[in-house]
Structure formats: structure tokens, C-alpha cells
Design a protein around this motif. Structure first.
Motif, mmCIF file in Angstrom:
data_model
loop_
_atom_site.group_PDB
_atom_site.id
_atom_site.type_symbol
_atom_site.label_atom_id
_atom_site.label_comp_id
_atom_site.label_asym_id
_atom_site.label_seq_id
_atom_site.Cartn_x
_atom_site.Cartn_y
_atom_site.Cartn_z
ATOM 1 N N GLU A 1 -33.701 -22.304 -28.726
ATOM 2 C CA GLU A 1 -33.234 -22.262 -27.347
ATOM 3 C C GLU A 1 -31.869 -22.928 -27.210
ATOM 4 O OE1 GLU A 1 -36.305 -23.909 -24.880
ATOM 5 O OE2 GLU A 1 -37.579 -22.121 -25.088
ATOM 6 N N PRO A 2 -31.116 -22.586 -26.164
ATOM 7 C CA PRO A 2 -29.804 -23.212 -25.964
ATOM 8 C C PRO A 2 -29.913 -24.734 -25.923
ATOM 9 C CG PRO A 2 -30.057 -21.343 -24.489
ATOM 10 C CD PRO A 2 -31.392 -21.547 -25.126
ATOM 11 N N GLY A 3 -29.001 -25.398 -26.606
ATOM 12 C CA GLY A 3 -28.936 -26.855 -26.551
ATOM 13 C C GLY A 3 -29.849 -27.591 -27.502
ATOM 14 N N GLU A 4 -30.444 -26.893 -28.501
ATOM 15 C CA GLU A 4 -31.292 -27.603 -29.446
ATOM 16 C C GLU A 4 -30.927 -27.239 -30.880
ATOM 17 O OE1 GLU A 4 -35.421 -26.742 -28.797
ATOM 18 O OE2 GLU A 4 -35.232 -24.624 -29.288
ATOM 19 N N THR A 5 -31.203 -28.165 -31.791
ATOM 20 C CA THR A 5 -30.978 -27.932 -33.200
ATOM 21 C C THR A 5 -32.146 -27.153 -33.790
ATOM 22 O OG1 THR A 5 -32.111 -29.948 -33.899
ATOM 23 C CG2 THR A 5 -29.763 -30.136 -33.348
ATOM 24 N N ILE A 6 -31.970 -26.722 -35.034
ATOM 25 C CA ILE A 6 -33.058 -26.041 -35.728
ATOM 26 C C ILE A 6 -34.266 -26.970 -35.846
ATOM 27 C CG2 ILE A 6 -33.769 -25.085 -37.958
ATOM 28 C CD1 ILE A 6 -30.875 -24.084 -38.281
ATOM 29 N N GLU A 7 -34.005 -28.218 -36.220
ATOM 30 C CA GLU A 7 -35.105 -29.179 -36.373
ATOM 31 C C GLU A 7 -35.847 -29.387 -35.050
ATOM 32 O OE1 GLU A 7 -32.011 -29.944 -39.473
ATOM 33 O OE2 GLU A 7 -31.992 -29.642 -37.296
ATOM 34 N N GLU A 8 -35.089 -29.470 -33.963
ATOM 35 C CA GLU A 8 -35.721 -29.647 -32.647
ATOM 36 C C GLU A 8 -36.518 -28.406 -32.261
ATOM 37 O OE1 GLU A 8 -32.438 -32.677 -30.612
ATOM 38 O OE2 GLU A 8 -32.189 -30.501 -30.449
ATOM 39 N N ALA A 9 -36.015 -27.224 -32.605
ATOM 40 C CA ALA A 9 -36.744 -25.993 -32.292
ATOM 41 C C ALA A 9 -38.067 -25.936 -33.048
ATOM 42 C CB ALA A 9 -35.878 -24.779 -32.619
ATOM 43 N N ASP B 1 -30.183 -13.065 -32.875
ATOM 44 C CA ASP B 1 -30.899 -14.167 -32.242
ATOM 45 C C ASP B 1 -31.537 -15.072 -33.303
ATOM 46 O OD1 ASP B 1 -30.451 -13.230 -29.563
ATOM 47 O OD2 ASP B 1 -31.943 -11.681 -29.947
ATOM 48 N N PRO B 2 -31.252 -16.383 -33.281
ATOM 49 C CA PRO B 2 -31.854 -17.287 -34.262
ATOM 50 C C PRO B 2 -33.318 -17.594 -33.930
ATOM 51 C CG PRO B 2 -30.464 -18.530 -32.756
ATOM 52 C CD PRO B 2 -30.301 -17.076 -32.395
ATOM 53 N N VAL B 3 -34.156 -17.494 -34.944
ATOM 54 C CA VAL B 3 -35.594 -17.753 -34.793
ATOM 55 C C VAL B 3 -36.034 -18.693 -35.905
ATOM 56 C CG1 VAL B 3 -37.911 -16.751 -34.785
ATOM 57 C CG2 VAL B 3 -36.007 -15.482 -33.773
ATOM 58 N N THR B 4 -36.677 -19.781 -35.555
ATOM 59 C CA THR B 4 -37.263 -20.643 -36.582
ATOM 60 C C THR B 4 -38.653 -20.120 -36.935
ATOM 61 O OG1 THR B 4 -38.132 -22.144 -34.870
ATOM 62 C CG2 THR B 4 -36.020 -22.720 -35.892
ATOM 63 N N ILE B 5 -38.953 -20.125 -38.220
ATOM 64 C CA ILE B 5 -40.287 -19.759 -38.696
ATOM 65 C C ILE B 5 -40.682 -20.825 -39.701
ATOM 66 C CG2 ILE B 5 -39.262 -18.125 -40.366
ATOM 67 C CD1 ILE B 5 -41.940 -16.521 -40.041
ATOM 68 N N MET B 6 -41.805 -21.489 -39.486
ATOM 69 C CA MET B 6 -42.035 -22.740 -40.205
ATOM 70 C C MET B 6 -43.459 -22.880 -40.748
ATOM 71 S SD MET B 6 -41.204 -22.920 -36.826
ATOM 72 C CE MET B 6 -42.073 -22.986 -35.265
ATOM 73 N N LEU B 7 -43.487 -23.417 -41.952
ATOM 74 C CA LEU B 7 -44.743 -23.877 -42.513
ATOM 75 C C LEU B 7 -44.996 -25.294 -42.011
ATOM 76 C CD1 LEU B 7 -44.413 -22.758 -46.241
ATOM 77 C CD2 LEU B 7 -45.470 -21.520 -44.344
ATOM 78 N N CYS C 1 -38.342 -22.697 -42.437
ATOM 79 C CA CYS C 1 -38.394 -24.159 -42.538
ATOM 80 C C CYS C 1 -39.770 -24.614 -43.007
ATOM 81 C CB CYS C 1 -38.075 -24.805 -41.188
ATOM 82 S SG CYS C 1 -36.399 -24.498 -40.588
ATOM 83 N N TYR C 2 -39.800 -25.866 -43.422
ATOM 84 C CA TYR C 2 -41.036 -26.521 -43.851
ATOM 85 C C TYR C 2 -41.116 -27.860 -43.133
ATOM 86 C CZ TYR C 2 -43.805 -29.556 -46.979
ATOM 87 O OH TYR C 2 -44.700 -30.462 -47.501
ATOM 88 N N SER C 3 -42.311 -28.229 -42.704
ATOM 89 C CA SER C 3 -42.479 -29.503 -42.009
ATOM 90 C C SER C 3 -43.827 -30.114 -42.374
ATOM 91 C CB SER C 3 -42.377 -29.300 -40.489
ATOM 92 O OG SER C 3 -43.425 -28.456 -40.027
ATOM 93 N N ASP D 1 -40.133 -34.650 -40.840
ATOM 94 C CA ASP D 1 -39.504 -34.248 -42.104
ATOM 95 C C ASP D 1 -39.249 -32.743 -42.171
ATOM 96 O OD1 ASP D 1 -39.776 -36.914 -42.767
ATOM 97 O OD2 ASP D 1 -41.578 -36.605 -43.957
ATOM 98 N N VAL D 2 -38.653 -32.208 -41.119
ATOM 99 C CA VAL D 2 -38.337 -30.775 -41.098
ATOM 100 C C VAL D 2 -37.270 -30.474 -42.143
ATOM 101 C CG1 VAL D 2 -37.453 -28.873 -39.706
ATOM 102 C CG2 VAL D 2 -38.955 -30.591 -38.668
ATOM 103 N N GLU D 3 -37.507 -29.439 -42.914
ATOM 104 C CA GLU D 3 -36.637 -29.107 -44.037
ATOM 105 C C GLU D 3 -36.307 -27.621 -44.009
ATOM 106 O OE1 GLU D 3 -36.846 -29.683 -48.914
ATOM 107 O OE2 GLU D 3 -38.486 -30.364 -47.622
ATOM 108 N N TYR D 4 -35.021 -27.304 -44.165
ATOM 109 C CA TYR D 4 -34.598 -25.907 -44.237
ATOM 110 C C TYR D 4 -34.919 -25.334 -45.614
ATOM 111 C CZ TYR D 4 -31.360 -22.104 -45.292
ATOM 112 O OH TYR D 4 -30.819 -20.923 -45.729
ATOM 113 N N ILE D 5 -35.423 -24.083 -45.641
ATOM 114 C CA ILE D 5 -35.756 -23.425 -46.904
ATOM 115 C C ILE D 5 -34.836 -22.232 -47.170
ATOM 116 C CG2 ILE D 5 -37.571 -22.354 -48.290
ATOM 117 C CD1 ILE D 5 -38.069 -25.292 -47.531
ATOM 118 N N ALA D 6 -34.788 -21.271 -46.265
ATOM 119 C CA ALA D 6 -33.972 -20.077 -46.473
ATOM 120 C C ALA D 6 -33.923 -19.286 -45.176
ATOM 121 C CB ALA D 6 -34.546 -19.214 -47.598
#
Length: 313
Positions: free
Chosen positions: A204-212, A166-172, A246-248, A227-232
Motif C-alpha cells: 500500500e502507499p506509504g509502506e515498505t515491503i517489510e511493513e506490507a 503493481d507490487p505484491v508481497t507474497i510471504m512464507l 519474502c520469508y518471515s 525478521d522479514v527477509e527478501y528472497i526473490a
């Protein structure tokens, strides 16, 4: 190989649970004859106590042989390590609670080297999935392992089921205007006292990482980010997520808390973050007085905090 998106991350150390030395050997797992040929006295079995790793006196994983496992146990093929086939047995029960509620697991995994931790994490996710998916989601009949344990097949309707991640975004979330640059960190009610971490949520279904990222920060803290940015990324075996770090940035400061998700959320200065990271060990820290207890080194949130400290030097 683990290739971080940012050079600063390379200086923070390896990401826990990543970088397994096992060759997954897909050509063997899909060939029943080739797999059977590997199930001999040379094969290795990762010894588990339920879902916990068994660890030797040197802090390494304990490996047994096929003779150490019940003859009727379901086995999953992990891959090849030093040209030896590696397996793990499916436990009777799968995971029943969050990672924070497993002190024995945290005590065990903190002893493991990065390669052993990655091996254990992959094996844990796989056998836990099997333990919790013994019946078909389509018709309810029993399922059996196939393709070396990388599939379950229903004998009644023929449906095929595969291990899920399951994909999970975790963001600063950073606000450059608060104390010369601060991070938003939050704590869930189940966290140990004084523990704060990066905000996180399932894609969630139908959204990008940035949107999540934007949605989760808005829902949990009432802040609009840019300015959402992927880190690792990090494979997280509790039970089986892919944590997308991610970082935002945000220009807003007033937090509107979703009390169903978070117990508290606050801005922390760079000095507070640095002090907390320096004294992090487990979810209880090392006993040194800090503004908050940082996530342990096994969590990608810890790596993200160290990345941000490198970035803002």
C-alpha cells in the motif's frame, strides 16, 4: 538475467515469467523513424488468441508477420529478438477474471519453455494494459499508443499514461516450534479444492515491503512476524504484478482468520510441504494424495516452498 537473493533459490530452477531473451531496445521505441524502419517483412508478430498464446505442435510460441495482423490493429513493440523487431497486437478486450479462473491459459502456459513463457508474460501484461486503458483517466477522451506501445497519450488533454506494475508481497511464515518447523499457508475461496499457498497482498502507499508483509500477515491470520527477509521477485502477468517473495518468522501459533480474505489457514510440517511440492503439477496437482495441493511451478509460491525445503535440509 535473474539473480536470486539466496543461493538455495538457484537450485530450485528458474522463476517462471522471468528471464526474457528479448532486448527491449528503448532507443528504438522512443524514435518513431527507427521504429518505422523496423516494421518490414523481417518483423515478427507474436500470435495471440485474445490474451492466450498460440502454441505450435512442439509446444513453442507461434510467430507471424505484420501481414498476419489487421491493418487497423494497435501494435506494441516488444523489442528485438535475434535482431528482428517483435510486436504483439492489442486485443479487443482485456482480462476480466483472476488467474485461477483461466484453465485454458494454464493448460497453454504449462507447455512453454522458460524463455517463451517470459516472452509471453511480458507481452500479455502489455497488450492487456492497452486493452483496458483506451480512455484517458484525466478527461475521459480516447488515447492512442505512443513510444512503440510503452505509453498512451490523450489527444484531448495531452495526458501521458504508462503501463503499470503493481507490487505484491507474497510471504512464507515459519514457526520453528510447530512440529519442529512449520509453514503457515492459506487458501482463498476462489482456489481449487485443497489448494494452499503463501499469503500475499498488495503493497500500500506509504509502506515498505517489510511493513506490507507484517501488515498482511496480521490482517489475514492475526500473527505478528519478525525478521522479514527478501528472497526473490517474479513478474506475474495476471494482469500485471511484481510478486515480491519474502520469508518471515513468528513466535505465535494461534491463527485468527480474516474470513473475508481467507477460507482457511493452517500450519504444515516440512514433510507435508515436501510431499506436496514433489507432486505438484497444476492447481489440481498430479492426483497423488497429499496433505494439500501445492502451487504450480509457474507460481513464485512454488519456488519459495522449494527454497524453504532447501534451506531446512
Amino acid at each position: 538475467m535473474n539473480h536470486p537473493a539466496h543461493p538455495e533459490l538457484a537450485r530450485t530452477g528458474p522463476i517462471a515469467f522471468a528471464g526474457s531473451p528479448i532486448d527491449r531496445a528503448d532507443l528504438i521505441r522512443v524514435d518513431p523513424d527507427a521504429l518505422a524502419a523496423r516494421m518490414d517483412w523481417r518483423a515478427k508478430v507474436l500470435m495471440l488468441d485474445g490474451l492466450l498464446p498460440q502454441i505450435d505442435e512442439m509446444g513453442g510460441l507461434i510467430w507471424g508477420t505484420l501481414a498476419d495482423i489487421d491493418s487497423d490493429a494497435e501494435l506494441v513493440f516488444l523489442g528485438l529478438l535475434d535482431e528482428k523487431a517483435c510486436f504483439a497486437a492489442v486485443p479487443d478486450d482485456g482480462a476480466t477474471g483472476p488467474a485461477y479462473a483461466m484453465p485454458r491459459a494454464w493448460a497453454a502456459i504449462q507447455q512453454l519453455s522458460p524463455p517463451d513463457l517470459a516472452i509471453y508474460g511480458g507481452a500479455r501484461s502489455l497488450v492487456d494494459w492497452h486493452a483496458r486503458h483506451k480512455f484517458c483517466a484525466k478527461c475521459g477522451a480516447g488515447t492512442k499508443p505512443a513510444k512503440g506501445g510503452w505509453q498512451r497519450t490523450c489527444g484531448a488533454c495531452g495526458a501521458q499514461h504508462f503501463p503499470r506494475t503493481d507490487p505484491v508481497t507474497i510471504m512464507l511464515v515459519e514457526n520453528a516450534e510447530v512440529n519442529g518447523g512449520s509453514l503457515l499457508l492459506g487458501r482463498q475461496p476462489r482456489f481449487p479444492p485443497r489448494s494452499f499457498s503463501a499469503l500475499a497482498g498488495f503493497v500500500e502507499p506509504g509502506e515498505t515491503i517489510e511493513e506490507a508483509v507484517a501488515r498482511e500477515v496480521w490482517e489475514e491470520a492475526g500473527l505478528r512476524v519478525r525478521d522479514v527477509e527478501y528472497i526473490a521477485t517474479q513478474p506475474w502477468p495476471f494482469p500485471s504484478q511484481l510478486m515480491i517473495g519474502c520469508y518471515s518468522k513468528t513466535d505465535e501459533t494461534d491463527i485468527t482468520l480474516d474470513v473475508e480474505e481467507l477460507e482457511e489457514a493452517r500450519w504444515f510440517s516440512r514433510e507435508e510441504v515436501e510431499h506436496a511440492v514433489q507432486h505438484s503439477r497444476g492447481y489440481e496437482g498430479d492426483g497423488t494424495e497429499t496433505a494439500f495441493t501445492a502451487p504450480p511451478p509457474t507460481a513464485i509460491a512454488h519456488s519459495l516452498l522449494k527454497w524453504w525445503l532447501e534451506k531446512t535440509k
